[in-house]
Scaffold this motif. Structure first.
Motif, PDB file in Angstrom:
ATOM      1  N   GLN A  50       0.724  -1.323   0.097  1.00 26.83           N
ATOM      2  CA  GLN A  50       0.488   0.369  -0.061  1.00 26.83           C
ATOM      3  C   GLN A  50       0.580   1.521   0.369  1.00 26.83           C
ATOM      4  O   GLN A  50       0.236   2.867   0.388  1.00 26.83           O
ATOM      5  N   LYS A  51       1.892   0.908  -0.156  1.00 25.59           N
ATOM      6  CA  LYS A  51       3.133   2.554   0.207  1.00 25.59           C
ATOM      7  C   LYS A  51       2.574   3.114  -1.075  1.00 25.59           C
ATOM      8  O   LYS A  51       2.200   2.831  -2.379  1.00 25.59           O
ATOM      9  N   ASN A  52       2.291   4.338  -0.746  1.00 25.06           N
ATOM     10  CA  ASN A  52       2.385   4.650  -3.009  1.00 25.06           C
ATOM     11  C   ASN A  52       3.420   5.565  -2.923  1.00 25.06           C
ATOM     12  O   ASN A  52       4.350   7.269  -2.965  1.00 25.06           O
ATOM     13  N   LEU A  53       3.495   4.920  -4.898  1.00 24.02           N
ATOM     14  CA  LEU A  53       4.583   5.604  -5.430  1.00 24.02           C
ATOM     15  C   LEU A  53       4.300   6.790  -6.202  1.00 24.02           C
ATOM     16  O   LEU A  53       3.724   6.808  -6.589  1.00 24.02           O
ATOM     17  N   SER A  54       5.132   6.945  -6.714  1.00 18.15           N
ATOM     18  CA  SER A  54       5.369   7.753  -7.874  1.00 18.15           C
ATOM     19  C   SER A  54       5.029   6.933  -8.886  1.00 18.15           C
ATOM     20  O   SER A  54       5.440   5.899  -9.260  1.00 18.15           O
ATOM     21  N   THR A 126      -1.878  -2.719  -7.308  1.00 18.35           N
ATOM     22  CA  THR A 126      -1.185  -0.786  -6.432  1.00 18.35           C
ATOM     23  C   THR A 126      -2.180  -0.240  -6.487  1.00 18.35           C
ATOM     24  O   THR A 126      -3.151   0.189  -7.053  1.00 18.35           O
ATOM     25  N   ASP A 127      -1.235   1.265  -5.758  1.00 16.87           N
ATOM     26  CA  ASP A 127      -2.420   2.377  -5.413  1.00 16.87           C
ATOM     27  C   ASP A 127      -2.213   2.844  -7.313  1.00 16.87           C
ATOM     28  O   ASP A 127      -2.111   4.849  -6.535  1.00 16.87           O
ATOM     29  N   ALA A 128      -1.636   2.915  -7.865  1.00 11.27           N
ATOM     30  CA  ALA A 128      -1.511   3.223  -9.723  1.00 11.27           C
ATOM     31  C   ALA A 128      -2.283   4.081  -9.734  1.00 11.27           C
ATOM     32  O   ALA A 128      -3.250   3.600  -9.519  1.00 11.27           O
ATOM     33  N   ILE A 129      -2.400   5.584 -10.057  1.00 20.19           N
ATOM     34  CA  ILE A 129      -3.589   6.453 -10.234  1.00 20.19           C
ATOM     35  C   ILE A 129      -3.732   6.466 -11.381  1.00 20.19           C
ATOM     36  O   ILE A 129      -2.741   7.136 -12.559  1.00 20.19           O
TER      37      ILE A 129
END
Lengths: 228, 216
Positions: A50-54, A126-129
């Motif tokens: 759940q890490k918010n990566l770039s 993933t947390d990709a938006i």
């Protein structure tokens, strides 16, 4: 140089259809490529969690998954012919160019399927938006064309070598590097708010010209690999 | 024979000149003397790639195994010189940019060249039948060469460069090398090319002799 009245498109289509039919008898390439993709995706998702990566990092991870999954299955289209000893029959019955187009089409379909499965899963796990859906779609399409265009000839080379597995990735990687730079930068722009199709014109140009150049070079060189 | 003596004289001048004349880039200091050896090495690595590609095209056209020997020897020397260029560049990078590796466009390009040469020989060892080996290697060499324009024009636009770009041409693109630098740099370029030609000719003869001995 059509030998009879059937055109090149029809012949290529026949090769492609034959390959799809053979594939669905064993589903070897399909299983290998999809399972490899899902496994790698799970590993990536598990480790970044759940890490918010770039967006840049997500784009790189995504294409690493696609690249290695592709490496696990794309060579199969020619290796199968050599293993089953059917290459000679195909060589006698089909035009060299038609064989290339057919195999290219098969690899393109395989990659599109891989992307169709991995992309939604990747975005979910993933947390990709995703900010620019249309741009991602174009990048995925051009990426599949470029990947298939560059690796189909390498697959043909590999099928004639005695060691097949590891060599495919070794031979493909330096050739695919310009493509990887293009797709990763393009995907970054699709995953960041400031991106968009107009912002990614240089990547789209690079990917289009890469695909055209590699397919043209493959068409010229393929006969030297295929015909003996 | 005469040209080998000329080569000896020129190479001696390059080695001496590189150390006694002022360093080419005053801003970087003494470490910039590596310019005299590093750039010609990279140049030879690229020339070798070109020679190998041309020989590969000729091999596919006429099937003469002599062309394949040429392609193979040129690729071998290309591998050697790209290794030398990478190592000398890496040392320079450590001294000036505090890191052996920075993913600078030119570092990336030479690394890809190195990978292509490596893959070329990996392919050769994986194919046992000589005729087939020669043909597949030739196809791969040409196919890999096709990607060079992408590397030359695209990568520098995407990755930022740390390379001292003003050593040969300045920002406006015109020639900007001081006379003191030119009198060492251009002889060095010629001398390294001369060494390449010499090694290439020797290597080609050895490779052909070995091939003929195996064929007998």
């Amino acid at each position: 140089m059509p030998k009879n009245s059937i055109g090149l498109t029809a012949k290529s289509w026949a090769v492609l259809r034959k390959d799809i039919q053979v594939e669905f008898r064993s589903r070897y390439a399909l299983n290998a490529i999809l399972l490899f993709g899902v496994t790698t995706l799970t590993v990536v998702s598990f480790s970044v969690g759940q890490k918010n990566l770039s967006g840049e990092l997500y784009a790189a991870l995504f294409w690493i998954i696609i690249f290695f999954s592709a490496m696990s299955g794309l060579a199969h289209v020619f290796v199968r012919e050599e293993d089953a000893k059917t290459a000679t029959v195909l060589r006698l019955t089909a035009d060299t160019t038609a064989v290339y187009w057919g195999k290219l089409g098969f690899n393109f379909l395989l990659l599109s399927l891989l992307e169709a499965v991995i992309t939604p899963l990747f975005l979910m796990m993933t947390d990709a938006i995703l900010h620019h859906f249309f741009l991602l779609l174009i990048i995925l399409f051009l990426g599949a064309v470029g990947l298939a265009g560059a690796t189909t000839l390498i697959a043909a080379i590999i099928s004639k070598a005695s060691v097949k597995g590891a060599l495919f990735a070794v031979l493909s990687f330096p050739i695919l590097l310009p493509l990887l730079i293009g797709v990763i930068n393009g995907t970054t722009k699709a995953l960041t708010a400031t991106g968009g199709v107009t912002q990614a014109s240089s990547e789209l140009q690079l990917l289009t010209s890469y695909a055209v150049v590699m397919i043209t070079a493959s068409l010229l060189l393929f006969e030297f690999v295929w015909e003996e | 024979m005469v040209w080998k003596i000329v080569l000896l004289v020129v190479m001696t001048w390059v080695i001496v000149g590189a150390f006694i004349l002022p360093a080419p880039q005053q801003a970087i200091g003494e470490a910039s003397r590596i310019f005299y050896f590093h750039v010609p090495q990279a140049w030879v690595a690229v020339v070798a790639f070109l020679v190998s590609m041309v020989a590969s095209v000729r091999f596919l056209r006429n099937g003469n195994r002599l062309e394949d020997d040429r392609a193979r020897v040129a690729a071998g020397l290309g591998l050697l010189f790209s290794l030398l260029a990478t190592v000398s560049g890496s040392i320079f990078a450590k001294v000036t940019w505090q890191s052996y590796w920075n993913w600078d466009p030119r570092e990336t390009s030479i690394l890809i060249l190195l990978l292509i040469y490596g893959a070329y020989f990996a392919l050769r060892t994986a194919v046992t039948e000589p005729e087939r080996q020669a043909r597949l290697a030739a196809v791969y060499a040409i196919f890999a060469f096709v990607t060079v324009p992408f590397l030359m024009f695209v990568i520098p636009r995407v990755l930022p460069s740390l390379h001292p770009s003003d050593s040969i041409v300045d920002e406006s693109g015109s020639f900007a090398m001081s006379l003191e630098t030119s009198v060492v740099f251009f002889p060095s370029l010629a001398a390294f090319t001369g060494v390449f030609i010499w090694m290439y000719r020797l290597g080609r003869r050895v490779t052909t002799a070995e091939r003929l001995r195996i064929e007998e």
